[in-house]
Write an enzyme that holds these catalytic residues in place. Structure first.
Site, PDB file in Angstrom:
ATOM      1  N   SER A  91     -50.782  72.953 -21.815  1.00  0.00           N
ATOM      2  CA  SER A  91     -52.911  72.197 -22.374  1.00  0.00           C
ATOM      3  C   SER A  91     -53.155  71.535 -20.544  1.00  0.00           C
ATOM      4  O   SER A  91     -54.179  70.054 -20.773  1.00  0.00           O
ATOM      5  CB  SER A  91     -53.082  71.738 -22.906  1.00  0.00           C
ATOM      6  OG  SER A  91     -52.493  70.919 -23.040  1.00  0.00           O
ATOM      7  N   ASN A  93     -54.139  70.358 -16.623  1.00  0.00           N
ATOM      8  CA  ASN A  93     -55.704  70.074 -16.289  1.00  0.00           C
ATOM      9  C   ASN A  93     -55.665  72.002 -15.186  1.00  0.00           C
ATOM     10  O   ASN A  93     -56.561  73.020 -15.337  1.00  0.00           O
ATOM     11  CB  ASN A  93     -55.178  69.915 -14.555  1.00  0.00           C
ATOM     12  CG  ASN A  93     -56.682  70.232 -14.027  1.00  0.00           C
ATOM     13  OD1 ASN A  93     -56.508  70.659 -12.888  1.00  0.00           O
ATOM     14  ND2 ASN A  93     -57.547  69.418 -13.769  1.00  0.00           N
ATOM     15  N   PHE A 178     -39.899  70.737 -17.356  1.00  0.00           N
ATOM     16  CA  PHE A 178     -40.031  71.489 -18.764  1.00  0.00           C
ATOM     17  C   PHE A 178     -39.973  72.282 -19.339  1.00  0.00           C
ATOM     18  O   PHE A 178     -39.883  73.140 -20.710  1.00  0.00           O
ATOM     19  CB  PHE A 178     -41.123  70.794 -19.527  1.00  0.00           C
ATOM     20  CG  PHE A 178     -41.690  69.680 -19.376  1.00  0.00           C
ATOM     21  CD1 PHE A 178     -40.823  68.644 -18.952  1.00  0.00           C
ATOM     22  CD2 PHE A 178     -43.143  69.150 -19.092  1.00  0.00           C
ATOM     23  CE1 PHE A 178     -40.923  67.270 -18.527  1.00  0.00           C
ATOM     24  CE2 PHE A 178     -43.375  68.068 -18.217  1.00  0.00           C
ATOM     25  CZ  PHE A 178     -42.492  66.994 -17.988  1.00  0.00           C
ATOM     26  N   LYS A 201     -44.751  76.777 -11.008  1.00  0.00           N
ATOM     27  CA  LYS A 201     -44.386  76.629  -8.980  1.00  0.00           C
ATOM     28  C   LYS A 201     -43.046  75.825 -10.079  1.00  0.00           C
ATOM     29  O   LYS A 201     -43.007  74.650  -9.568  1.00  0.00           O
ATOM     30  CB  LYS A 201     -45.863  76.141  -8.608  1.00  0.00           C
ATOM     31  CG  LYS A 201     -46.720  76.504  -9.043  1.00  0.00           C
ATOM     32  CD  LYS A 201     -46.815  77.668  -8.168  1.00  0.00           C
ATOM     33  CE  LYS A 201     -48.896  78.406  -7.746  1.00  0.00           C
ATOM     34  NZ  LYS A 201     -49.111  78.273  -9.647  1.00  0.00           N
ATOM     35  N   ALA A 234     -57.658  74.299  -9.324  1.00  0.00           N
ATOM     36  CA  ALA A 234     -57.803  73.685 -11.166  1.00  0.00           C
ATOM     37  C   ALA A 234     -59.784  73.343 -11.379  1.00  0.00           C
ATOM     38  O   ALA A 234     -59.881  74.384 -11.798  1.00  0.00           O
ATOM     39  CB  ALA A 234     -56.865  73.436 -12.347  1.00  0.00           C
ATOM     40  N   LYS A 294     -45.324  76.333  -1.555  1.00  0.00           N
ATOM     41  CA  LYS A 294     -46.545  75.414  -0.652  1.00  0.00           C
ATOM     42  C   LYS A 294     -46.561  74.234  -0.896  1.00  0.00           C
ATOM     43  O   LYS A 294     -46.865  73.693  -0.520  1.00  0.00           O
ATOM     44  CB  LYS A 294     -47.713  76.061  -0.756  1.00  0.00           C
ATOM     45  CG  LYS A 294     -47.833  76.611  -2.514  1.00  0.00           C
ATOM     46  CD  LYS A 294     -48.727  75.756  -3.158  1.00  0.00           C
ATOM     47  CE  LYS A 294     -48.589  76.034  -4.443  1.00  0.00           C
ATOM     48  NZ  LYS A 294     -49.906  76.335  -4.931  1.00  0.00           N
ATOM     49  N   ARG A 359     -52.617  68.009  -5.229  1.00  0.00           N
ATOM     50  CA  ARG A 359     -51.700  66.851  -5.795  1.00  0.00           C
ATOM     51  C   ARG A 359     -50.976  66.826  -5.061  1.00  0.00           C
ATOM     52  O   ARG A 359     -51.186  64.726  -4.827  1.00  0.00           O
ATOM     53  CB  ARG A 359     -50.820  67.497  -7.338  1.00  0.00           C
ATOM     54  CG  ARG A 359     -52.384  67.459  -8.612  1.00  0.00           C
ATOM     55  CD  ARG A 359     -51.909  67.692  -9.713  1.00  0.00           C
ATOM     56  NE  ARG A 359     -52.360  68.423 -10.681  1.00  0.00           N
ATOM     57  CZ  ARG A 359     -51.582  69.473 -11.966  1.00  0.00           C
ATOM     58  NH1 ARG A 359     -50.457  69.736 -11.693  1.00  0.00           N
ATOM     59  NH2 ARG A 359     -52.144  69.930 -12.581  1.00  0.00           N
ATOM     60  N   ASN A 360     -50.438  67.170  -3.972  1.00  0.00           N
ATOM     61  CA  ASN A 360     -49.113  66.824  -3.527  1.00  0.00           C
ATOM     62  C   ASN A 360     -49.375  66.448  -2.362  1.00  0.00           C
ATOM     63  O   ASN A 360     -49.222  65.244  -2.200  1.00  0.00           O
ATOM     64  CB  ASN A 360     -48.556  68.244  -3.244  1.00  0.00           C
ATOM     65  CG  ASN A 360     -47.623  68.825  -4.254  1.00  0.00           C
ATOM     66  OD1 ASN A 360     -46.227  68.205  -4.757  1.00  0.00           O
ATOM     67  ND2 ASN A 360     -48.531  69.913  -4.522  1.00  0.00           N
ATOM     68  N   GLN A 388     -45.784  68.597  -8.270  1.00  0.00           N
ATOM     69  CA  GLN A 388     -44.424  69.718  -8.330  1.00  0.00           C
ATOM     70  C   GLN A 388     -43.549  70.079  -6.847  1.00  0.00           C
ATOM     71  O   GLN A 388     -42.678  70.165  -6.587  1.00  0.00           O
ATOM     72  CB  GLN A 388     -44.888  71.265  -8.550  1.00  0.00           C
ATOM     73  CG  GLN A 388     -45.831  71.454 -10.683  1.00  0.00           C
ATOM     74  CD  GLN A 388     -44.393  71.070 -11.287  1.00  0.00           C
ATOM     75  OE1 GLN A 388     -43.402  71.665 -11.060  1.00  0.00           O
ATOM     76  NE2 GLN A 388     -44.655  70.011 -11.630  1.00  0.00           N
TER      77      GLN A 388
END
Length: 440
Positions: A91, A93, A178, A201, A234, A294, A359-360, A388
């Site tokens: 649950s 993003n 996880f 990913k 997202a 990626k 994010r990355n 990630q």
């Protein structure tokens, strides 16, 4: 008078056939009889097309953004079993966004899917309230996807085993580190007929070497698992900005047959939206590899962006990165198809999108500007979410080191060294430079 008539006729034709009759095209204007015959044929063709395809504006589209969809796919699915029940595990993003997409479709295709969609939530406190309660009462995930209204048939559930009870389709959408713990809890509670899609990913490193996460789910739970990946930030998907994605799924050996089991048509109906176009293929390995690696390339793009090196440097990183992604796939997953990397949204399109934002890139740019570590940047910027690429670059390094092949993937290795060994970002060009000059 002749000139006036020609101008009037041109103006009329331009208004009725603007694409066909520009001012340049008017120089070779067809005769009146030819024009009438052509118009009649166009009308007949249009009538035949509309008879076969019922196209209507979707109820969720804004009036100023009239995306249309075809219902032709629905008519060819004749279910010979009870509707499929779907659970989304995750649950965050992206997990909440995919759950929104799915819940809209299960309600729309209630003869194919049970309308209610369960979404497992790792419950946490938001002030004095549980996040689960907020989602179920306000119909918003205020922490991970704020200001986005969620369908009322999407039900948050903090109990993992309860959320999957009776489910026929599981959609995994959690940070990939996880996954082993989640799978361990699910063992013994998932029936063999259940099918799954991984939106994760990354890779799993274990006794079997480097393994696709979809394969890990299949091995540990004994169920067929495909993958979803694409150029999908997202927040943009959640806001219903048009994009596309790729779903990969191979029919299992125990496939129950058309109308009785999950197949490409069912998956298309589950994920396709007017704003989220889906292509379903067989190459699970190809889209999984591209989706994982990626993020490593995006870290490198973030480094050069943070140092102010500009678009040329970013383009060079992406070129090298695409080459190493394809090389990694061909070397360790020969079943993957090279064309997937450049034909599908999960390939080069996803690479470009991820290296342009997300994010990355955000974490790596912050590292370059502040000198902080990757984990510090992740904690300060991402509100409890993960970049990630940080974990994936370590997994890739460990695998390549085991195979004694780190020198074959200089960009991946450079990112690892910068993230984990504090190698200077300014040394990146020398670390990845391809020298073709022979020593004399």
């Amino acid at each position: 008078m002749l000139a006036v008539r020609r101008l009037t006729r041109y103006t009329f034709l331009k208004r009725t056939h603007p694409v066909l009759y520009t001012r340049r095209a008017y120089k070779i204007l067809p005769s009146r009889s030819t024009f009438l015959r052509r118009s009649l044929l166009q009308t007949q063709l249009h009538s035949k097309m509309t008879a076969h395809t019922n196209i209507k504006q979707h109820k969720h589209c804004h009036e100023d953004h009239p995306i249309r969809r075809s219902d032709s796919a629905v008519s060819i699915v004749h279910l010979k079993r009870a509707p499929f029940k779907v659970t989304v595990i995750g649950s965050g993003n992206w997990g909440t966004t995919i759950a929104k997409v799915i819940a809209e479709n299960t309600e729309l295709h209630s003869h194919i899917f049970e309308p209610e969609v369960r979404m497992w939530v790792f419950d946490e406190k938001i002030g004095d309230e549980n996040l689960t309660d907020i989602i179920n009462t306000r119909h918003q995930n205020v922490k991970y996807l704020p200001n986005i209204d969620l369908p009322h048939n999407l039900v948050a559930d903090p109990d993992l085993l309860h959320s999957i009870k009776g489910a026929d389709i599981l959609v995994f959408n959690i940070p990939h580190q996880f996954l082993p713990n989640i799978v361990k809890q699910l063992q013994g509670h998932v029936a063999p007929h259940v099918r799954a899609i991984s939106c994760l990913k990354g890779f799993e490193l274990g006794s079997k070497g480097v393994q696709l996460l979809s394969s890990y789910v299949t091995d540990e739970l004994g169920i067929q698992c495909g993958a979803l990946s694409g150029a999908n930030l997202a927040p943009e998907v959640a806001k219903e900005h048009w994009s596309e994605t790729t779903v990969a799924y191979q029919l299992p050996k125990d496939y129950q047959g058309d109308g009785k089991d999950v197949d490409h048509k069912i998956l298309k109906l589950l994920f396709h939206r007017p704003y989220f176009h889906v292509n379903v293929i067989d190459d699970v390995a190809g889209i999984s590899i591209a989706g994982a690696l990626k993020n490593v390339v995006a870290l490198a793009c973030g480094f050069v962006e943070g140092m102010g090196w500009g678009n040329n440097a970013s383009a060079a990183i992406q070129r090298l990165g695409l080459g190493e992604i394809i090389k990694f796939g061909r070397m360790f997953f020969p079943e993957s198809k090279v064309e997937t990397y450049y034909q599908e949204s999960a390939g080069v399109a996803d690479l470009i999108t991820t290296c342009s934002g997300g994010r990355n890139v955000k974490v790596a740019t912050y590292m370059a500007k502040t000198g902080k570590s990757a984990l510090e940047a992740e904690k300060e910027l991402l509100n409890g979410q993960s970049a990630q690429g940080i974990i994936t670059c370590r997994e890739v390094h460990e695998w390549l080191q085991t195979c004694e092949l780190t020198q074959e993937f200089p960009l991946f290795e450079a990112v690892y060294q910068i993230v984990y060994n504090n190698v200077r970002m300014e040394d990146l060009p020398e670390m990845i430079e391809e020298l073709d000059i022979d020593d004399e």
